[in-house]
Enzyme design. Structure first.
Site, short mmCIF file in Angstrom:
data_model
loop_
_atom_site.label_atom_id
_atom_site.label_comp_id
_atom_site.label_asym_id
_atom_site.label_seq_id
_atom_site.Cartn_x
_atom_site.Cartn_y
_atom_site.Cartn_z
N SER A 67 -2.38 -2.60 0.37
CA SER A 67 -1.17 -1.79 0.30
C SER A 67 -1.00 -1.04 1.61
CB SER A 67 -1.26 -0.79 -0.85
OG SER A 67 -0.18 0.14 -0.80
N TYR A 72 -5.60 5.93 -5.12
CA TYR A 72 -5.14 4.55 -5.00
C TYR A 72 -5.21 4.11 -3.54
CZ TYR A 72 -1.63 0.75 -4.87
OH TYR A 72 -0.95 -0.43 -4.65
#
Length: 251
Positions: free
Chosen positions: A146, A160
């Protein structure tokens, strides 16, 4: 007629979003696909049907990627179709939005387990079955990281982001470890993509609220991420390993 078998690629988190788009895209390129999913059985079935309609073999397998036994079961089911040649380690979630100080410990643990431990376990198993030194036929692993890995995602989900930074480190290290074994390892790092991950974190409107951050001025679509993953899996990327390919609209 060529006797070369079709590639067999396992896609975790394959029932929705980027995983679903990737599984169908790969099917269109001639890959047999195994669609790993955790809870969305009907959606996984729809992905399988779409892949089969393109003339390839496809099955859905329920598995918890954070559970070693689940990962083994997933790869065992894939092996029934033939030698696994590709892994797309895509399963992930954010689960919560907010400052780390306000994020429950159980949520932190769940996010780390799925987004990092799950990728580690799937990549480990893929290395065992693909490595030519261990009797495999070689292949390619693509992890789904990501843009958060380098942006940090403050006030949203730094845990995250930390997990995804771990995925990048895994990708680079494992690429070097498997370079002589006929296995390439790369990552795709999407930015803001229109998937259900935002609603899953309890904020369905987040994407439209923060899309102004993206230099290209819009969110990406899963179908725009899938070809990047497919390229890294394919022969055109034969000299590419240890790379993190950002597909994030300039973010």
């Amino acid at each position: 007629m060529s006797s070369t078998p079709r590639p067999l690629t396992l896609v975790t988190g394959g029932s929705q979003g980027i995983g679903a788009a990737t599984a169908v895209h790969l099917a269109g390129l001639g890959h047999d696909v195994v669609v790993g999913y955790h809870s969305s059985a009907s959606e996984a079935g729809a992905v399988v049907a779409a892949a089969q309609a393109l003339g390839v073999r496809a099955v859905a397998v329920r598995a918890d990627v954070a559970d070693p036994a689940g990962v083994d079961a997933l790869f065992d089911a894939a092996a029934e179709l033939g030698p696994v040649t590709g892994l797309v380690a895509n399963a992930g979630l954010t689960a919560h939005l907010g400052d780390l100080a306000d994020t429950p410990v159980e949520v932190v643990r769940q996010v780390l387990d799925v987004n990092l431990l799950g990728v580690v376990l799937c990549a480990r198993r893929a290395a065992q079955v693909m490595s030519r030194r261990r009797g495999g036929v070689g292949g390619a692993i693509v992890t789904v990281s990501s843009g958060a890995a380098t942006l940090g995602s403050p006030h949203e989900y730094v845990h995250y982001a930390a997990a995804k930074a771990g995925v990048d480190a895994l990708t680079m290290g494992l690429a070097k470890e498997l370079a002589d074994d006929g296995v390439r390892v790369n990552a795709v790092a999407p930015g803001l993509v229109r998937t259900g991950i935002h609603a899953g974190a309890g904020d369905a409107g987040r994407l439209d609220r923060v899309v102004a951050r993206v230099p290209m001025g819009r969110a990406g679509e899963p179908d725009e991420i899938a070809p990047a993953i497919a390229w890294l899996l394919g022969p055109e990327a034969s000299y590419c390993t240890g790379a993190v390919l950002r597909v994030a609209g300039g973010l």
